[in-house]
Design a protein around this motif. Structure first.
Motif, PDB file in Angstrom:
ATOM      1  N   LYS A   1       0.823  -1.208   0.000  1.00 27.10           N
ATOM      2  CA  LYS A   1       0.000   0.000   0.000  1.00 27.10           C
ATOM      3  C   LYS A   1       0.860   1.261   0.000  1.00 27.10           C
ATOM      4  CE  LYS A   1      -3.159   3.119   0.614  1.00 27.10           C
ATOM      5  NZ  LYS A   1      -3.973   3.582  -0.538  1.00 27.10           N
TER       6      LYS A   1
ATOM      7  N   ASN B   1       1.392   1.586  -3.798  1.00 22.34           N
ATOM      8  CA  ASN B   1       0.011   2.042  -3.989  1.00 22.34           C
ATOM      9  C   ASN B   1      -0.874   0.964  -4.616  1.00 22.34           C
ATOM     10  OD1 ASN B   1      -1.973   4.006  -3.613  1.00 22.34           O
ATOM     11  ND2 ASN B   1      -1.718   4.801  -5.696  1.00 22.34           N
TER      12      ASN B   1
ATOM     13  N   GLN C   1      -5.255   6.844   3.169  1.00 25.08           N
ATOM     14  CA  GLN C   1      -4.540   7.636   2.157  1.00 25.08           C
ATOM     15  C   GLN C   1      -3.134   8.010   2.614  1.00 25.08           C
ATOM     16  OE1 GLN C   1      -6.659  11.135   0.875  1.00 25.08           O
ATOM     17  NE2 GLN C   1      -5.061  11.750  -0.586  1.00 25.08           N
TER      18      GLN C   1
END
Length: 270
Positions: A174, A178, A208
């Motif tokens: 992540k 991403n 985020q």
């Protein structure tokens, strides 16, 4: 104290510099020697024990891949010696000038499918991920063939170590790459004995910013990470100021502790 208890000849330098690193190197070397003795005298468990000792070979191979991609690291490398159960000689593998050469070098070993023909599949993190999946699935397959108490102990040990390995991969994928949540499944270690739920990682992929990603770590894992963080950094964790690198250090320490606890449980506790 633990180091001296296990190794009476273990000398700790003033100020404790490199004590933990030197102790781990010595302890892993002892583990390898113990594995070698067990393998010689155990027919039933030999495939599993050989697979366990090859954890150190996979560690060697990860270093080699890193050294080939980033040559500046080559001079710093130290390899585990698991001969005569090694699939290749690490120092010879490190002479490969690129991953294509390494693929040819490994073509007759158990790692022949780790380096892919497609160059896009040969990024360092993808190779490391494939090695983890390969190693743990092999261990779980061997352990599932056992019977009685040994089987249960091994499965539980693997479950705990794999849960933190999967968490580490979820965080890396992540934060650094991403990755989308619906792509996660192919990078996670799964097995019919594990009962892995990808849903627990979904909040990580909904987040985020880095602090939000770290806050989304599943509660059960977070409690252990916070405990190790406080011990290692001598302060309480503040997710708004903590980096993923620090969390990676804690997770890797937990994984090492799980492994060492399994090997030398009477001396170590988490």
């Amino acid at each position: 104290e633990v180091a001296i208890h296990i190794f009476p000849d273990f000398l700790i330098s003033k100020g404790g510099i490199n004590v933990h690193t030197d102790f781990e190197v010595k302890l892993y070397s002892k583990a390898i020697e113990d594995f070698k003795k067990l393998i010689r005298f155990s027919r039933t468990l030999k495939p599993l024990l050989v697979s366990l000792i090859r954890k150190f070979e996979i560690s060697n191979l990860k270093k080699i891949v890193k050294g080939i991609i980033y040559p500046r690291y080559k001079e710093q490398m130290r390899f585990h010696d698991i001969s005569p159960y090694s699939s290749f000689i690490p120092s010879e593998a490190l002479k490969c000038s690129n991953l294509e050469e390494l693929s040819d070098f490994l073509s007759k070993t158990r790692y022949k499918n780790i380096i892919k023909k497609d160059k896009n599949e040969n990024k360092a993190f993808l190779i490391e991920n494939r090695l983890d999946i390969f190693h743990y699935k092999e261990l779980l397959n061997f352990s599932s063939r056992l019977f009685g108490k040994s089987k249960g102990v091994l499965i539980n040990f693997f479950k705990e170590e794999i849960s933190f390995t999967n968490l580490l991969w979820a965080l890396r994928l992540k934060r650094y790459y991403n990755l989308k949540f619906d792509e996660l499944e192919k990078y996670i270690i799964t097995h019919d004995k594990l009962n892995i739920s990808l849903k627990e990682f979904e909040p990580i992929f909904d987040a985020q910013y880095e602090d939000e990603i770290l806050m989304a770590i599943p509660k059960k894992s977070k409690r252990k990470i916070e405990k190790v963080y406080a011990q290692h950094f001598n302060k309480q964790i503040d997710y708004e100021k903590t980096s993923l690198i620090e969390i990676e250090i804690c997770i890797n320490k937990i994984r090492k502790d799980i492994y060492l606890k399994y090997l030398y449980g009477k001396y170590l506790s988490i």
